[in-house]
Write a protein that holds these residues in place. Structure first.
Motif, PDB file in Angstrom:
ATOM      1  N   LYS A  42      -2.518   3.737   0.742  1.00 54.45           N
ATOM      2  CA  LYS A  42      -2.655   4.356   1.964  1.00 54.45           C
ATOM      3  C   LYS A  42      -1.983   3.849   3.403  1.00 54.45           C
ATOM      4  CE  LYS A  42      -6.102   6.941   5.002  1.00 54.45           C
ATOM      5  NZ  LYS A  42      -7.500   7.266   5.188  1.00 54.45           N
ATOM      6  N   CYS A  43      -2.344   2.372   3.239  1.00 56.71           N
ATOM      7  CA  CYS A  43      -1.600   1.652   4.810  1.00 56.71           C
ATOM      8  C   CYS A  43      -0.461   0.804   4.322  1.00 56.71           C
ATOM      9  CB  CYS A  43      -2.803   0.816   5.285  1.00 56.71           C
ATOM     10  SG  CYS A  43      -3.338  -0.538   4.274  1.00 56.71           S
ATOM     11  N   TYR A  54      -8.319  -3.264   5.259  1.00 58.72           N
ATOM     12  CA  TYR A  54      -7.757  -2.679   6.361  1.00 58.72           C
ATOM     13  C   TYR A  54      -8.137  -1.426   6.489  1.00 58.72           C
ATOM     14  CZ  TYR A  54      -5.041  -7.167   6.038  1.00 58.72           C
ATOM     15  OH  TYR A  54      -4.625  -8.226   5.680  1.00 58.72           O
ATOM     16  N   CYS A  55      -7.971  -0.529   5.667  1.00 55.19           N
ATOM     17  CA  CYS A  55      -8.479   0.794   5.667  1.00 55.19           C
ATOM     18  C   CYS A  55      -9.658   1.388   4.797  1.00 55.19           C
ATOM     19  CB  CYS A  55      -7.293   1.762   5.486  1.00 55.19           C
ATOM     20  SG  CYS A  55      -6.778   1.269   3.918  1.00 55.19           S
ATOM     21  N   LYS A  72      -0.351  -1.971   2.855  1.00 51.09           N
ATOM     22  CA  LYS A  72      -0.526  -3.556   2.933  1.00 51.09           C
ATOM     23  C   LYS A  72      -1.057  -4.241   1.811  1.00 51.09           C
ATOM     24  CE  LYS A  72      -1.482  -3.132   8.133  1.00 51.09           C
ATOM     25  NZ  LYS A  72      -2.357  -3.466   9.028  1.00 51.09           N
TER      26      LYS A  72
END
Length: 463
Positions: free
Chosen positions: A86-87, A46-47, A89
């Motif tokens: 960080k995200c 995702y990131c 998820k």
């Protein structure tokens, strides 16, 4: 087997072997190898940041792998689920062994796709060899060929038309569209009917840029070329117009066979009926353009020291080479040219027709573009003056297609030689698969085999 031996045998990268189990089931030897990642972290999809926080361990995934040491091989893959710092998820690590929810390893899929490029392997053969179902092979193939366009949008300056017997759900014949200069199969269409082809080609964006259309002597193709490609010259394929002459000579041979049919033991009947003698009758006595070209290439290779092969002399090695025949209940050795002369001496019409055939072949193989029209017109007159029905028929067909035949001498590359070679491959594909009911599947399979690739572009950039 030791762990490091299995890792080397299976070419496993990025994972390490945890456990090895060998067993037998239904008289089959099975190898199951448990693997997990050698890394302590994974990249977040995702990131794109790395994370080393393990959220949970997934249920082991069983993957079909390539056969190893003649055993059915499976990987038991242990994956972890990470949580991204960080995200925030969660995600499952990707070990590069299979698709997201696949039960077959990527290496098995790659092997299946390589096998599908082999014209001699059927879907069933490939499925059996890779230990999967037929439908699985089809699904993998269809997924890999999604990028192949449904139609051609751009064409090169030189194209060729031909057809092939494929017997699919769309009909008996398929239409083959080729680029003979670059030797590329552009498309395979479900019909060779005039209206269908006109509709197809009128949608080509650069059809007015096409300069040459090569066809066999089939009138609907000529009409299609005139309608769809207004700036192109139409070229008759040399293979087909020479075949017309040899075919009529063979028709004369068959007429003479019927003449002696009442006495099948007569030497005349046996001589004319012989398949070997039919081959001698139809074979070009002198060297063809192809043979001349091959001879020049061989001479060049010898001069450059690239080969030690000897140049074959068609007259000494073939015509004056000996063959074994039955004569007076005994096998005797005789030269091919002697047997040919013996056959030609049986009938004056046969001798005259053979000489007309050879004259046509001499013109085709030796005369230049500037003189070809007057030479063929002279040959047509000789055929009509001969009063031989078969040769008159051949000359009338040649006369009807004279312009297209003359155009084939503009450039020696203007022929359907590449197309005819492709037709043999298509015949092999159809025969090995015992026919294809689904035309679309046949089209895709034939295209990737002929192109030797799964990536087929739109031809926009090809001049």
């Amino acid at each position: 087997m030791k762990k490091y031996e299995v890792e080397k045998l299976l070419s496993l990268n990025g994972v390490k072997v945890e456990n090895i189990e060998e067993r037998t089931k239904d008289n089959k030897q099975i190898l199951e190898v448990s693997v997990k990642s050698i890394k302590n972290k994974a990249r977040c999809p995702y990131c794109s940041n790395f994370s080393n926080i393990v959220f949970e361990h997934n249920k082991p995934q069983k993957l079909l792998y390539l056969r190893a040491a003649e055993k059915e091989t499976y990987l038991i893959v242990h994956k972890r689920r990470f949580k991204c710092k960080k995200c925030n998820k969660t995600f499952t690590e990707d070990l590069g062994l299979s698709d997201k929810k696949g039960r077959i390893s990527l290496k098995v899929k790659q092997k299946i796709l390589r096998d599908l490029l082999d014209k001699d392997k059927t879907i069933r053969d490939i499925a059996k060899e890779n230990n999967v179902k037929d439908d699985c092979v089809r699904e993998i193939f269809i997924e890999a060929t999604k990028g192949i366009p449904k139609r051609v949008e751009y064409l090169p300056e030189v194209i060729s038309f031909d057809e092939n017997s494929t017997y699919t759900n769309e009909g008996t014949f398929s239409f083959i569209l080729n680029d003979p200069i670059h030797q590329i199969t552009l498309d395979i269409l479900k019909s060779r009917e005039k209206d269908y082809l006109v509709d197809y080609f009128l949608k080509v964006k650069n059809r007015k840029n096409v300069k040459v259309v090569i066809i066999d002597l089939y009138k609907p193709y000529k009409s299609v070329a005139k309608i769809c490609f207004p700036n192109a010259i139409i070229v008759g394929d040399p293979f087909h117009y020479t075949k017309i002459v040899t075919q009529e000579l063979n028709n004369l041979r068959n007429r003479l066979i019927k003449k002696y049919e009442n006495n099948k033991k007569s030497p005349e009947y046996k001589t004319l009926k012989s398949r070997r003698n039919a081959g001698l009758l139809l074979k070009t006595f002198g060297e063809t353009r192809g043979e001349q070209k091959k001879k020049k290439q061989m001479v060049q290779q010898i001069l450059e020291g690239k080969t030690k092969k000897k140049i074959k002399d068609k007259f000494n090695d073939y015509w004056f080479g000996e063959i074994k025949i039955m004569r007076n209940n005994k096998y005797v050795m005789i030269t091919r040219i002697s047997e040919l002369n013996r056959m030609l001496s049986l009938d004056k019409e046969l001798l005259d027709s053979y000489n007309l055939k050879e004259e046509f072949m001499r013109i085709v193989n030796n005369v230049k573009y500037e003189d070809i029209r007057k030479n063929i017109i002279k040959w047509i007159k000789q055929c009509k003056d001969s009063n031989i029905l078969e040769m008159i028929s051949a000359s009338e067909t040649i006369e009807n297609w004279l312009d297209e035949i003359v155009n084939s001498f503009i450039d020696e590359r203007y022929s359907n030689g590449f197309t005819e070679a492709n037709n043999k491959i298509i015949d092999r594909i159809v025969a090995n698969g015992y026919g294809y009911k689904n035309f679309e599947f046949f089209r895709l399979r034939a295209l990737v085999i002929l192109r030797k690739s799964y990536s087929i572009g739109t031809r926009k950039n090809l001049k």
